[in-house]
Design an enzyme around this catalytic site. Structure first.
Site, PDB file in Angstrom:
ATOM      1  N   HIS A   1       1.231   4.811  -2.417  1.00 18.50           N
ATOM      2  CA  HIS A   1       0.864   5.665  -3.557  1.00 18.50           C
ATOM      3  C   HIS A   1       2.153   6.324  -4.009  1.00 18.50           C
ATOM      4  O   HIS A   1       2.745   7.100  -3.257  1.00 18.50           O
ATOM      5  CB  HIS A   1      -0.157   6.716  -3.135  1.00 18.50           C
ATOM      6  CG  HIS A   1      -1.408   6.131  -2.552  1.00 18.50           C
ATOM      7  ND1 HIS A   1      -2.550   5.937  -3.296  1.00 18.50           N
ATOM      8  CD2 HIS A   1      -1.696   5.673  -1.307  1.00 18.50           C
ATOM      9  CE1 HIS A   1      -3.489   5.401  -2.535  1.00 18.50           C
ATOM     10  NE2 HIS A   1      -3.000   5.224  -1.311  1.00 18.50           N
TER      11      HIS A   1
ATOM     12  N   HIS B   1      -9.555   0.892  -1.346  1.00 18.72           N
ATOM     13  CA  HIS B   1      -9.544   1.530  -0.033  1.00 18.72           C
ATOM     14  C   HIS B   1     -10.971   1.447   0.504  1.00 18.72           C
ATOM     15  O   HIS B   1     -11.915   1.860  -0.186  1.00 18.72           O
ATOM     16  CB  HIS B   1      -9.167   3.002  -0.144  1.00 18.72           C
ATOM     17  CG  HIS B   1      -7.717   3.271  -0.398  1.00 18.72           C
ATOM     18  ND1 HIS B   1      -7.016   2.709  -1.423  1.00 18.72           N
ATOM     19  CD2 HIS B   1      -6.836   4.072   0.278  1.00 18.72           C
ATOM     20  CE1 HIS B   1      -5.760   3.154  -1.379  1.00 18.72           C
ATOM     21  NE2 HIS B   1      -5.625   3.979  -0.356  1.00 18.72           N
TER      22      HIS B   1
ATOM     23  N   GLU C   1     -11.418   3.231   5.783  1.00 21.87           N
ATOM     24  CA  GLU C   1     -10.422   4.160   6.338  1.00 21.87           C
ATOM     25  C   GLU C   1     -11.207   5.235   7.099  1.00 21.87           C
ATOM     26  O   GLU C   1     -11.059   5.372   8.313  1.00 21.87           O
ATOM     27  CB  GLU C   1      -9.576   4.783   5.211  1.00 21.87           C
ATOM     28  CG  GLU C   1      -8.504   5.747   5.700  1.00 21.87           C
ATOM     29  CD  GLU C   1      -7.748   6.434   4.549  1.00 21.87           C
ATOM     30  OE1 GLU C   1      -8.268   6.491   3.425  1.00 21.87           O
ATOM     31  OE2 GLU C   1      -6.641   6.955   4.819  1.00 21.87           O
TER      32      GLU C   1
ATOM     33  N   HIS D   1       0.861  -1.193   0.000  1.00 18.82           N
ATOM     34  CA  HIS D   1       0.000   0.000   0.000  1.00 18.82           C
ATOM     35  C   HIS D   1       0.891   1.235   0.000  1.00 18.82           C
ATOM     36  O   HIS D   1       1.291   1.724   1.060  1.00 18.82           O
ATOM     37  CB  HIS D   1      -0.923  -0.028   1.233  1.00 18.82           C
ATOM     38  CG  HIS D   1      -1.964   1.055   1.242  1.00 18.82           C
ATOM     39  ND1 HIS D   1      -3.191   0.884   1.837  1.00 18.82           N
ATOM     40  CD2 HIS D   1      -1.967   2.332   0.761  1.00 18.82           C
ATOM     41  CE1 HIS D   1      -3.908   1.996   1.717  1.00 18.82           C
ATOM     42  NE2 HIS D   1      -3.172   2.898   1.075  1.00 18.82           N
TER      43      HIS D   1
HETATM   44  N1  HPA Z   1      -6.756   7.291   1.207  1.00 16.16           N
HETATM   45  C1  HPA Z   1      -7.444   7.572   0.114  1.00 16.16           C
HETATM   46  N2  HPA Z   1      -6.886   8.033  -0.982  1.00 16.16           N
HETATM   47  C2  HPA Z   1      -5.563   8.215  -1.002  1.00 16.16           C
HETATM   48  C3  HPA Z   1      -4.807   7.937   0.101  1.00 16.16           C
HETATM   49  C4  HPA Z   1      -5.422   7.433   1.266  1.00 16.16           C
HETATM   50  O1  HPA Z   1      -4.818   7.152   2.315  1.00 16.16           O
HETATM   51  N3  HPA Z   1      -3.528   8.232  -0.244  1.00 16.16           N
HETATM   52  C5  HPA Z   1      -3.532   8.663  -1.517  1.00 16.16           C
HETATM   53  N4  HPA Z   1      -4.783   8.655  -1.989  1.00 16.16           N
HETATM   54 ZN    ZN Z   2      -3.811   4.760   0.479  1.00 17.30          ZN
END
Ligand code: HPA
Ligand code: ZN
Length: 333
Positions: A19, A197, A200, A17
């Site tokens: 980006h 995702h 979160e 994970h």
């Molecule tokens: N959450 C959602 N979108 C994202 C994240 C994240 O932690 N990091 C980069 N894009």
């Molecule tokens: Zn992320």
């Protein structure tokens, strides 16, 4: 007894994970701005870093999308990726499955090709230089619509043999997985893996949608799944990997304090949790820093489990997983 730092960095691990746009360090942002002759609205690296104060996901996303504007050429994407792999390698990462957000770049006029070829070249350089293997996961921005996601999948067509899967990121609340059910189905029929995702900031119901409607192979974050005992049972029973990001959770106020981070509970409940860095340049550290953040609340055996989970949850072929698990055994004794 405290776990020695050399154990944390030396443990062979995968990162699942990350980006790549979130690995853009402030120094690098200034370098790219200079070489591309772009003005950025910060006077110094210190001033930029001081702006990294977030109380929720959207605060971060606003600055993250603006930062990505300095990326303009294949060389920028190559250099960005290579710099990430140098840091990851120093942290004991031997394999990484990295997210990229093509829409962040195509929406400001860059061809998909510039992004994809630049990143792939950086990944090739990194494997030659550091021996780190990697693959790409194309993320759809969930604040944009389904049609835009389909356009992106179509733009990716010539590169699909070099893309392992699709993901879903950006602003979670108000953009449930159901919005992308059809494009994920199309990606699945192209043979791509599917991740998203979920949980979160969004509720456990979004995790259920990601499982039922997107047919995910792996869950990114997933923290709020813990609010539903049935969901925890389901995730544990299916051996679903969760890509958890402790420093991200702290920076974005998903978790208030490292002592309250749910990683120990996730492991106790039999979830296949992994540790990852998410957007390391913005959240205060790479993968080893994320292990360090939670290590005081874990046993040595838990760290081994987390490293094992990172390979078990990866999209590597079985033979490679077996080889990496043996390397963990050889290291940890
Ligand atoms: N959450 C959602 N979108 C994202 C994240 C994240 O932690 N990091 C980069 N894009
Ligand atoms: Zn992320």
């Amino acid at each position: 007894m405290a776990i020695p730092d050399a154990f944390i960095t030396g443990l062979p691990k995968a990162e699942l994970h990350l980006h790549i746009e979130g690995s853009l360090e402030p120094e690098q942002m200034f370098d790219f701005a200079r070489r591309n002759r772009i003005q950025i609205p910060f006077a110094s690296v210190e001033e930029l870093r001081a702006a990294y104060k977030f109380s929720q996901l959207q605060d971060f996303l606003d600055i993250y999308y603006r930062g990505a504007d300095v990326l303009r050429t294949e060389a920028d994407f190559h250099d960005l990726a290579l710099a990430y792999f140098e840091r990851a390698h120093a942290d004991g990462v031997v394999h990484a499955e990295i997210f990229f957000d093509p829409q962040t770049h195509t929406d400001r006029g860059l061809p998909f090709q510039v992004v994809a070829d630049g990143l792939l070249a950086g990944m090739t350089s990194a494997e030659a230089r550091y021996g780190v293997t990697s693959s790409l996961i194309l993320c759809f921005l969930r604040h944009l619509d389904e049609a835009a996601a389909f356009t992106t999948l179509q733009a990716a067509e010539p590169w699909l043999d070099r893309i392992a899967g699709v993901g879903l990121d950006s602003s979670e609340v108000g953009h449930p997985p159901s919005k992308f059910a059809r494009v994920f189905a199309a990606a699945g029929s192209e043979g791509l893996k599917r991740v998203a995702h979920a949980g979160e900031e969004g509720p456990p119901e979004y995790v259920v949608e990601a499982l039922d409607l997107l047919k995910i192979d792996r869950l990114d974050h997933g923290n709020r799944a813990l609010e539903s005992p049935e969901l925890v049972t389901r995730l544990a029973r299916n051996g679903m990997a969760l890509t958890v990001c402790p420093l991200s959770n702290l920076k974005l106020c998903v978790v208030g304090d490292a002592a309250d981070h749910p990683i120990p509970i996730m492991l106790k409940q039999g979830l296949r949790a992994t540790i990852n860095s998410d957007d390391p340049a913005y959240f205060g550290g790479y993968v080893a820093d994320n292990y360090r953040a939670v290590a005081p609340y874990l046993e040595r055996e838990d760290l081994i489990t987390l490293a094992r989970n990172s390979f078990l949850g990866s999209f590597l072929p079985d033979a490679a997983v077996t080889r990496h698990l043996s390397a963990i055994d050889a290291f940890a004794g």
